[in-house]
Design a protein around this motif. Sequence first.
Motif, PDB file in Angstrom:
ATOM      1  N   ALA A 273     -19.938  13.522  37.594  1.00  0.00           N
ATOM      2  CA  ALA A 273     -19.185  14.495  36.781  1.00  0.00           C
ATOM      3  C   ALA A 273     -17.914  13.866  36.222  1.00  0.00           C
ATOM      4  O   ALA A 273     -17.529  14.127  35.072  1.00  0.00           O
ATOM      5  CB  ALA A 273     -18.848  15.722  37.627  1.00  0.00           C
ATOM      6  N   LYS A 274     -17.267  13.008  37.027  1.00  0.00           N
ATOM      7  CA  LYS A 274     -16.030  12.350  36.555  1.00  0.00           C
ATOM      8  C   LYS A 274     -16.328  11.321  35.460  1.00  0.00           C
ATOM      9  O   LYS A 274     -15.450  10.976  34.680  1.00  0.00           O
ATOM     10  CB  LYS A 274     -15.317  11.691  37.730  1.00  0.00           C
ATOM     11  CG  LYS A 274     -14.662  12.723  38.653  1.00  0.00           C
ATOM     12  CD  LYS A 274     -13.953  12.107  39.822  1.00  0.00           C
ATOM     13  CE  LYS A 274     -13.277  13.194  40.661  1.00  0.00           C
ATOM     14  NZ  LYS A 274     -12.634  12.654  41.865  1.00  0.00           N
ATOM     15  N   LEU A 275     -17.576  10.861  35.406  1.00  0.00           N
ATOM     16  CA  LEU A 275     -17.993   9.933  34.340  1.00  0.00           C
ATOM     17  C   LEU A 275     -18.591  10.687  33.143  1.00  0.00           C
ATOM     18  O   LEU A 275     -19.108  10.067  32.217  1.00  0.00           O
ATOM     19  CB  LEU A 275     -19.038   8.948  34.889  1.00  0.00           C
ATOM     20  CG  LEU A 275     -18.551   7.959  35.955  1.00  0.00           C
ATOM     21  CD1 LEU A 275     -19.734   7.272  36.624  1.00  0.00           C
ATOM     22  CD2 LEU A 275     -17.621   6.934  35.349  1.00  0.00           C
ATOM     23  N   GLY A 276     -18.541  12.018  33.208  1.00  0.00           N
ATOM     24  CA  GLY A 276     -19.105  12.825  32.118  1.00  0.00           C
ATOM     25  C   GLY A 276     -20.619  12.920  32.163  1.00  0.00           C
ATOM     26  O   GLY A 276     -21.264  13.162  31.145  1.00  0.00           O
ATOM     27  N   LEU A 277     -21.213  12.725  33.354  1.00  0.00           N
ATOM     28  CA  LEU A 277     -22.677  12.760  33.509  1.00  0.00           C
ATOM     29  C   LEU A 277     -23.082  13.900  34.433  1.00  0.00           C
ATOM     30  O   LEU A 277     -22.288  14.376  35.234  1.00  0.00           O
ATOM     31  CB  LEU A 277     -23.193  11.436  34.084  1.00  0.00           C
ATOM     32  CG  LEU A 277     -22.802  10.149  33.346  1.00  0.00           C
ATOM     33  CD1 LEU A 277     -23.291   8.936  34.125  1.00  0.00           C
ATOM     34  CD2 LEU A 277     -23.372  10.145  31.934  1.00  0.00           C
TER      35      LEU A 277
END
Length: 423
Positions: A273-277
């Motif tokens: 989630a922190k990598l936008g995934l």
Amino acid sequence: LFQVAKEFGFRNNGFSVYTNRNRTGEITASQNKSLNLLKIKHGDMLFLYPSSPAGSSSETMDTSVSQGLRPVGAPQVVEDEIDQYLIKQDGKIYRNRDQQLCRHGPLGKCVHCVPLEPFDEDYLNHLEPPVKHMSFHAYIRKLTGGADKGKFVALENISCKIKSGCEGHPPWPEGICTKCQPSAITLNRQKYRHVDNIMFENHTIADRFLDFWRKTGNQHLGYLYGRYTEHKDIPLGIRAEVAAIYEPPQIGTQNSLEILEDPKAEVVDEIAAKLGLRKVGWIFTDLVSEDTRKGTVRYSRNKDTYYLSAEECITAGNFQNQQPNICRLSPDGHFGSKFVTVVATGGPDNQVHFEGYQVSNQCMALVRDECLLPCRDAPELGYAKESSSEQYVPDVFYKDIDKFGNEITQLARPLPVEYLIID
């Protein structure tokens, strides 16, 4: 008038109600006049018009319009970014003026060049390759394209369970009635799909995943992490873009896979989630080496065998139920799933191919309510459970063609899994 304001959720009184369409016979606000005194009886039609200055009337009308676009009883939900983006798109298929058939000027439109709707089946069938399932947002446009603009559209999730709270009789197995009994299910091939295309960001992701099978000969499984973007080859289509594969704890042999409990699952989701995934699907191998010198693999999944086994369909249905698709048109706030299934298997050229699937919403319901079983000796067949004293299972049917070419309805015991798959 207070009742009208309350019913429509108006925040101010910038409107008037009339008994006639031509704005005559205005009904004034009064605490002591009854409907009988105003000569209004059941079934009479009243007409509402904004009557206040521009600022407040627009506020009034905006409130009513925004309520009308959402079906009655639907919860306020925040849909995925890709859904919010596609809702705002026009979606129509624009065509150039046909030099031979069009008899009008450059600014005119006729049946040969007027824009097509995104759900136009003729257009989808003539694409190369043909599109068997329209995109989910094209399906929504089809539902909301009538005169009422989808005001009464509600995407109902299927339930295979007895409704609770029926007090007119003892609980199952002693009693059941038409109010609490779930409807029988006739399996249909789903006309739409939630995801239209799956793409790996680069070949390294897939190669690294296949290395386990190359080194051990055992099958392997992984979760796909990525994002959902627009797929422009299909009107209002969605593409799952895979950026990484996470391989959870598992036991793999040459012909089986077992997923173990993963203590790191939450941490992996948080890092993604922190990598936008986010988790967009799962992938597994079904590879058998044919010629080690040439590096070829066996072509085992085809129209003569199966594309997904019943066990794989049930696993995919379970994953899809865990990752529901947030939807404003459903009273439950969710409908279907964007979670995809990818199989790495041998293709017709005996090389490794990646095939993408989902299971239908009907399959998701059968799996969620524990009504579907795999057949022990035939991987291409599922089996609808029979009712027992512990569980009531509704009848499940599918339509087939007999040897005389007639359409017949069969009980889904057993059931060809092709009725559950969307590719």
